[in-house]
Design an enzyme around this catalytic site. Sequence first.
Site, mmCIF file in Angstrom:
data_model
loop_
_atom_site.group_PDB
_atom_site.id
_atom_site.type_symbol
_atom_site.label_atom_id
_atom_site.label_comp_id
_atom_site.label_asym_id
_atom_site.label_seq_id
_atom_site.Cartn_x
_atom_site.Cartn_y
_atom_site.Cartn_z
ATOM 1 N N HIS A 46 -10.397 -0.100 -16.207
ATOM 2 C CA HIS A 46 -8.352 0.712 -16.481
ATOM 3 C C HIS A 46 -8.578 1.066 -17.410
ATOM 4 O O HIS A 46 -7.813 2.291 -17.499
ATOM 5 C CB HIS A 46 -8.233 -0.384 -16.597
ATOM 6 N N HIS A 88 -1.037 -1.690 -10.418
ATOM 7 C CA HIS A 88 -0.734 -2.469 -11.632
ATOM 8 C C HIS A 88 0.829 -3.714 -11.576
ATOM 9 O O HIS A 88 1.675 -2.099 -12.206
ATOM 10 C CB HIS A 88 -1.056 -1.607 -13.222
ATOM 11 N N PHE A 121 3.763 -11.380 14.940
ATOM 12 C CA PHE A 121 4.899 -10.318 13.671
ATOM 13 C C PHE A 121 3.533 -10.253 12.162
ATOM 14 O O PHE A 121 2.730 -10.340 12.502
ATOM 15 C CB PHE A 121 5.552 -11.051 13.187
HETATM 16 ZN ZN LIG Z 1 -2.594 -3.914 -18.725
#
Ligand SMILES: [Zn+2]
Length: 266
Positions: free
Chosen positions: A95, A85, A76
């Site tokens: 980020h 995010h 599987f």
């Molecule tokens: Zn954040």
Amino acid sequence: MSAVGRSGFLATCAAALMILLPQSSRQNSMLEGIPSGKTRVLDLSYAISDKLVPWPGDEKFFEAKVNATVEKNGYFTRSFWMLEHYGTHLDAPAHFPPGKTTVDQIPARKLMGPAVVLDVRTEGAKDADFQLPAASVEEWEKRHGRILEGAIVLLRTGWASRWPDAQRYRNQDGQGKMHFPGFSAGAAKLLIERKVSGLGCDTMSIDYGASGDFAVHHLALGAGLYHLENLADLSEMPESGAFLVAAPIKLEGGSGGPVRVFALLP
Ligand SMILES: [Zn+2]
């Protein structure tokens, strides 16, 4: 070194050992207590599926496909696709500029540290736009001592009790603006001064929901900290004394990604 100087030095060493030993033996017994269950281990991450609460506007966030089945292939496997995010995730400094470090570049030692829990459940229940002031961090320090370098600081808003009800968790108004508590810029500045490794919360964002400028994101990620967002229920976490292990996906060049977060409780 003179004899007097040497004995003074030895006395200082002995005093230092007296202070250090109980702490290190405490930590050892905490680790030794894991297999027997004497040390409790909390999993502060949500299981990943297509049923979680995405950021407003994210239309495609998770997909899993079966590639092989036991019936057809004898084993599987699946493949999956998801946003970096989404669900319980880590924001790497990259980020939000001027942060630069991507998720794979965060040193492993920074992903582990003593957990500081700042509780704003009462304030958040009265005012969903509550921002934890720097004074609350100082009050925590009066009760538990100065926050250690390398600590991971968690904001406990109680919002996890609303998960995974998107409407209640995001708490958007008529204009689409979200309302949940967060860190203030002042608190973030103080925690950066304390050289903590990361900030975490049981909401969608380290900044309060109604934030338009993501001031804390810019400050903390810019200073090289990381964020842990959408943490699961923090109600069993002590304000001080727990140890946190955050294990994000080691995705090359990633702005962040799913993270498994464990807390060791004394
Ligand atoms: Zn954040």
